[in-house]
Each structure stands twice: as C-alpha cells, then as structure tokens.
Design a protein around this motif. Structure first.
Motif, PDB file in Angstrom:
ATOM      1  N   ALA A 213       0.743  -1.285   0.195  1.00 14.48           N
ATOM      2  CA  ALA A 213      -0.133   0.150  -0.005  1.00 14.48           C
ATOM      3  C   ALA A 213       0.784   1.359  -0.204  1.00 14.48           C
ATOM      4  O   ALA A 213       0.525   2.161  -0.797  1.00 14.48           O
ATOM      5  CB  ALA A 213      -1.053  -0.062   1.180  1.00 14.48           C
ATOM      6  N   ILE A 214       1.965   1.361   0.828  1.00 11.05           N
ATOM      7  CA  ILE A 214       2.844   2.435   0.676  1.00 11.05           C
ATOM      8  C   ILE A 214       3.425   2.585  -0.414  1.00 11.05           C
ATOM      9  O   ILE A 214       3.757   4.065  -0.983  1.00 11.05           O
ATOM     10  CB  ILE A 214       3.789   2.232   1.971  1.00 11.05           C
ATOM     11  CG1 ILE A 214       2.919   2.404   3.325  1.00 11.05           C
ATOM     12  CG2 ILE A 214       4.836   3.442   1.950  1.00 11.05           C
ATOM     13  CD1 ILE A 214       3.947   1.883   4.418  1.00 11.05           C
ATOM     14  N   ILE A 215       4.169   1.547  -1.056  1.00  9.94           N
ATOM     15  CA  ILE A 215       4.791   1.886  -2.385  1.00  9.94           C
ATOM     16  C   ILE A 215       3.542   2.335  -3.409  1.00  9.94           C
ATOM     17  O   ILE A 215       4.268   3.363  -4.259  1.00  9.94           O
ATOM     18  CB  ILE A 215       5.537   0.395  -2.743  1.00  9.94           C
ATOM     19  CG1 ILE A 215       6.706   0.011  -1.827  1.00  9.94           C
ATOM     20  CG2 ILE A 215       5.978   0.493  -4.142  1.00  9.94           C
ATOM     21  CD1 ILE A 215       7.424  -1.253  -2.186  1.00  9.94           C
ATOM     22  N   ALA A 216       2.680   1.657  -3.787  1.00 11.05           N
ATOM     23  CA  ALA A 216       1.924   1.964  -4.772  1.00 11.05           C
ATOM     24  C   ALA A 216       1.024   3.407  -4.705  1.00 11.05           C
ATOM     25  O   ALA A 216       0.668   4.037  -5.258  1.00 11.05           O
ATOM     26  CB  ALA A 216       0.827   0.882  -4.980  1.00 11.05           C
ATOM     27  N   GLY A 217       0.689   3.868  -2.975  1.00  5.31           N
ATOM     28  CA  GLY A 217      -0.015   4.969  -2.821  1.00  5.31           C
ATOM     29  C   GLY A 217       0.843   5.923  -2.671  1.00  5.31           C
ATOM     30  O   GLY A 217       1.289   6.660  -3.574  1.00  5.31           O
ATOM     31  N   PRO A 218       1.320   6.312  -1.390  1.00  6.43           N
ATOM     32  CA  PRO A 218       1.920   7.528  -1.159  1.00  6.43           C
ATOM     33  C   PRO A 218       3.458   7.760  -2.035  1.00  6.43           C
ATOM     34  O   PRO A 218       4.019   8.785  -2.466  1.00  6.43           O
ATOM     35  CB  PRO A 218       2.436   7.390   0.232  1.00  6.43           C
ATOM     36  CG  PRO A 218       1.343   6.524   0.741  1.00  6.43           C
ATOM     37  CD  PRO A 218       1.135   5.721  -0.317  1.00  6.43           C
TER      38      PRO A 218
END
Length: 344
Positions: A213-218
């Motif tokens: 989630a962190i890689i693809a999102g923020p």
C-alpha cells in the motif's frame, strides 16, 4: 585341512559376480508416477494459464453494462438498439445520471444535449476495455440515429496510472507474496507449533499489505486510495492467499500447491476484471471473478481509489471470509488427525 576364509564383503562380491545387473537396476528404477505427476501438473498449469489469460481476451463482448439514461424516449431507444449489451437505468435528469456514475452505480450516463446531440459521461476509472466498449456501443447507436455524441470522462484515472492497471498489478503482487508465504509455511510443520505458524502468516500478511500500500500509494502515487483502508484490503488479500495455500498444501499434499496456483494466480487473477473489464467477461467468469480473492481485491481497490468506497464492503467481506475459513480449517486439522488415529 586349511579352508581359506574371506571377508563377508568378498564373499558377497563373489556370490553376486555372476549375476546380471538388470534386476538391481530395475529395483532402483523410479515408479512411473514420479515422472508423470510433475509433468502433468506443469501441463495443466500452462494450459489453464493460456486458456484464461488469452482465451478470455480473445473476443470480449459487453454484457448488461450498466448505463444511466435520461429523457422520456431515449432509454427505450437505447434498449431496443443495443439489447442485452447494456442494462439501461432510466433516471430523472442529467445531474442524477452523473451522480450515478460518480457513485459507481453505473459505468456511464447518456443524456440529450440539444437537437441531434447526445452527451456521454463515462467513468474512466472502471478500465479502458469497459469504457471503450461503451463508447463503441453508443457510437453505433448515434451513427444509426444520425446524432452526434460528446464524451466526457467524469471519473478519470490518476496521472500515474494512465492505463488503469496499477490496482491489478498490486493485487497480483500481493496475491503472489501471500502464495509464496503459504508455500514456505508448509515446510515449517516440524519447526514451528501451529499457533506460531498462524502468527507468522498473520504478521507477514500485515507486513505485505502495508509495504504494498505504501509503495503503490504515497510513494508512486499510482493508487489514490486512502492508506488505512488500502492496507486493510491488501492485508486481507495476503492472508487469504497465504492461509488458502497452506490449507490446500496441508490437506491435499503434493498437489495442494499446484491447485493453489491454478485457483489464485491463474484463474483468480485472469478473471479479476482489471486487464479486461468484468462486464466483458463470459457469464461464468464474471461469477467466479467476484468470488475469488484477486477479483474481490481489484474491485475494492478501484472503489476506494475513485468512488469513495461506495461498493467496497461486499468485496472486503469476501476477502475476510477466505482468510477466516482457511484459517479455521487449518486449526481443525490436528483435531481431525487425532480422531482418525483414535478410530483406527
């Protein structure tokens, strides 16, 4: 009288020196199933993979694509002209039609925009294959009716996901990571107690979901979903894949991991509705798509990213059920084994 006595090994060698080597070679020859099983499994996997990914995209056809249509006569005309390719939803006015698109109740809205003019509002976030099919259908109707169509994308994809595939690749990566996690956990039965293996699967699933989630999102900005719901979704997806793989490997033995490969990585991802929209899949594939973890995850990611999570509850429940049921059946395994041992 002296009788020469040799060593045991010498006597054995002498006794067998005259025997043909064929019987011993035959005794060491592996059974046929040792050769056949991995070959057949590999052939099944490659057949299923190509049949799903290539076959489903060979001739995609729209089937009951949801379109909101305004006006007294236009809904009936669209239904007669396009038939089962669309599911017409009559609405009061253009504003109501647009809101239906923004809530993901429909994928497009069609209204009159002056004499001989039509206005088509689409949600680009549902995927290029679906919006392209809608454009073609409405364009065919407009051409036959002698009208001009103006198209507007009211729910566009984010700048860093121009093709709308980020959600699919993220779901695929998380599913693959959960599959690998569950496969590796199969070899830990003699090292870790069952409850420790459960903690490993659960904890690693949280880590997988958080990192993805962190890689693809923020970091990359390709998936604009709120970070906390996205982490929850991806954690449930990883847990569903890990516990299901562990379950199948535990109950089915050597063929459990190939079965998990077919279920999650092949059929699940091919029918997830990302590379080809769910509305363009055959009826059976559409049903499977909504029930398997990858399809449920892609739907949730899309809804969270572009439609304020309007229809995310159902897919999230699907993911949770996969993880919970697989974990529950794994927990029952020792009890079932004790009962079987006692009965025998």
């Amino acid at each position: 009288m002296n009788i020469p006595i040799g060593s045991a090994s010498e006597q054995t060698s002498s006794a067998t020196a005259g025997l043909s080597p064929e019987p011993r070679e035959a005794a060491r020859r592996p059974p046929v199933r040792v050769w056949l099983q991995p070959t057949l499994i590999a052939l099944v996997v490659v057949t299923a993979f190509i049949a799903c990914y290539v076959g489903l995209q060979r001739d995609p056809k729209p089937h009951q694509v949801d379109i909101a249509v305004t006006g007294p006569d236009l809904p009936g005309e669209i239904h007669r002209a396009l038939g089962d390719a669309v599911e017409v939803h009559p609405v009061a006015d253009a504003e109501a039609a647009r809101r239906a698109v923004e809530r993901h109740d429909v994928v497009a809205a069609l209204s009159t925009d002056g004499p001989g003019q039509l206005r088509l509002e689409i949600a680009g976030a549902v995927g290029a294959s679906t919006t392209s099919a809608v454009n073609n259908l409405v364009g065919t109707y407009a051409h036959g009716a002698g009208k001009h169509v103006t198209t507007e994308d009211v729910v566009p994809l984010t700048h860093f996901d121009a093709r709308g595939l980020a959600g699919f690749y993220m779901a695929f990566g998380v599913t693959l990571a959960g599959f690998v996690l569950g496969s590796n956990a199969l070899g830990l039965a003699g090292v870790l107690h069952l409850r420790h293996r459960f903690r490993l699967l659960a904890g690693a699933s949280v880590a997988i979901g958080t990192v993805a989630a962190i890689i693809a999102g923020p970091i990359l900005g390709s998936v604009p979903a709120p970070i906390v719901p996205l982490i929850l979704t991806l954690t449930l997806l990883a847990a569903a894949a890990a516990f299901t793989t562990k379950l199948l490997g535990t109950y089915l033995g050597p063929i459990g991991v190939p079965v998990a490969t077919l279920l999650l990585l092949t059929v699940g991802n091919a029918t997830s509705g990302a590379t080809i929209g769910a509305d363009l899949l055959p009826a059976a594939a559409r049903t499977i798509s909504a029930l398997l973890p990858p399809g449920a995850a892609v739907r949730t990611i899309t809804d969270l990213s572009y439609f304020n999570g309007a229809h995310a509850a159902g897919p999230v429940v699907t993911l949770a059920l996969w993880a919970a049921i697989a974990a529950g059946l794994l927990g029952l395994r020792p009890r079932l084994m004790r009962r079987t041992a006692a009965a025998s």
